[in-house]
Design an enzyme around this catalytic site. Structure first.
Site: not given
Ligand code: DCP
Ligand code: MG
Length: 398
Positions: A9, A108
């Site tokens: 991820d 992921e």
């Molecule tokens: N995303 C989105 N809206 C959400 C959740 C996520 O648009 N409610 C998008 C933005 C994130 C991407 O999907 O960058 C990936 O989601 P993740 O849950 O894996 O979150 P991140 O990668 O940003 O952070 P983490 O380091 O917690 O994985």
């Molecule tokens: Mg992520």
């Protein structure tokens, strides 16, 4: 047989891509989402950098609240095309380690590397190689969990974010899960979490110690599922072909609108984005769905199956428009619309079918030309003429 599953991820994915591409954002609280408009913006946070998380900013939060918590943040609009391209690059690296890859979201994937050991080493070694490749080639960090099943690998990848690597050795699953809060169990949302807490259950270990029949008596079928996970059991296979289930884009208007021309123009733009992503993922869709939300948040979806698989704007938009027209009510303002392409199939698989189902040659040529121009000049190089005059009242893509 014991399996070795990796869950990879990316860390703060959209925000990390922006920090990579704008060195001046490094070390700063970067918030990717709608325009905050000095605290008056109506959209939401897509994600934010770890620096911003310290202020309490998080995904799906109203952007106005993020602004309150972190007015000094760097606010960036999402660039979905770019994140899609980076996502493809990540998946391409992962595919070098195994074909048994199931992409579950833009950033992921699960990998079953049981059969890859002879070539690439054991789980932990493969995880390290993957992290190194992603860092060296894409200048981004990923967190990886290694375990015997999907559930534990997923929990493990999340535990030491960012840039984490957590390996749960076979036989140590219980030790790993027991102290974790029940909210980490798949299927336990905030509502069930408070229900379980009212039963005095805080940790996975406490829940695991209840009997199976007790959990079923209390929570029915759901209880059985959660109990299984709490024991560390999860026999779901990594399913490569079920990787992406749908590709969608949606937009919230800055102001609710009854403007039919604006709705249609926006729908065309959304269809174009969906089509572009279908092609860049090498897939075709057999259904088109639209999402439609009125000002009072009443939300409708309408879906249509396509006789042949589609991946062009010219095929998707007319279907989406037909669905939209069935939902629009005179004088009822619209807050959000979205387009989604589902029942995806690989362009490379099922050649026979693709030959039978080829869209008209003209569409394909136009689509290929548009992709080519987008690739060379950036995604904003091509805007269909009908979109140009309609942009004034637009919200942001989410
Ligand atoms: N995303 C989105 N809206 C959400 C959740 C996520 O648009 N409610 C998008 C933005 C994130 C991407 O999907 O960058 C990936 O989601 P993740 O849950 O894996 O979150 P991140 O990668 O940003 O952070 P983490 O380091 O917690 O994985
Ligand atoms: Mg992520």
């Amino acid at each position: 047989m014991n399996r070795t599953i990796l869950h990879v991820d990316m860390d703060a994915f959209y925000a990390a891509v922006e920090q990579r591409d704008h060195p001046e954002f490094k070390g700063k609280p970067v918030i990717v989402g709608s325009d905050p408009k000095g605290g008056k913006g109506r959209g939401i946070v897509a994600t934010c950098s770890y620096e911003a998380r310290k202020f309490g900013v998080h995904s799906a939060q109203p952007i106005s609240q993020a602004w309150k918590l972190c007015p000094q943040g760097v606010y960036v609009r999402p660039d979905m095309e770019k994140y899609g391209r980076v996502s493809n690059q990540v998946m391409r690296i992962l595919l070098e380690f195994t074909d048994m890859l199931e992409q579950v979201s833009i950033d992921e994937a699960f990998l079953d590397v049981t059969g890859s050991a002879a070539l690439f080493g054991f789980g932990e070694e493969i995880a390290r190689k993957i992290k190194r490749r992603i860092l060296e080639e894409l200048k981004l960090t990923a967190s990886v969990g290694v375990a015997q099943n999907k559930f534990i690998a997923k929990v493990a990848s999340d535990l030491k974010k960012p840039d984490g690597l957590v390996v749960v050795e076979p036989g140590r699953e219980k030790e790993f899960l027991d102290p974790l809060p029940i909210g980490r169990l798949w299927g336990v949302g905030p509502k069930m979490e408070s229900q379980l807490k009212r039963m005095g259950l805080e940790s996975i270990g406490q829940l695991a110690n209840l009997s199976h029949s007790d959990m079923v008596a209390r929570l029915g079928k759901n209880g059985a599922h959660i109990w299984q996970l709490a024991q560390g059991f999860d026999d779901r296979p990594v399913l490569p072909e079920e990787g992406i289930k749908s590709i969608s884009h949606e937009i919230t208007f800055e102001q609710d609108t009854c403007d039919f021309a604006l709705l249609e123009a926006t729908l065309l733009e959304l269809s174009e984005k969906v089509a572009h992503r279908l092609r860049s993922q090498g897939v075709r869709a057999r259904s088109v769905t639209i999402k439609f939300r009125e000002a009072d948040f009443s939300t409708y979806t309408r879906r249509i199956s396509t006789p042949s698989s589609v991946n062009t704007t010219e095929a998707i938009y007319p279907l989406a428009r037909k669905l939209l027209r069935s939902l629009i009510r005179d004088g009822v303002p619209v807050r959000l619309i979205g387009v989604s392409a589902g029942n995806l199939e690989a362009e490379t698989g099922g050649r026979q079918m693709i030959l039978l189902d080829q869209p008209p040659q003209k569409d394909r040529k136009l689509a290929a030309a548009l992709d080519d121009i987008s690739q060379r000049f950036g995604d904003h190089a091509v805007i269909r003429a009908t979109l140009v005059p309609q942009k004034a009242n637009k919200g942001r893509l989410q």
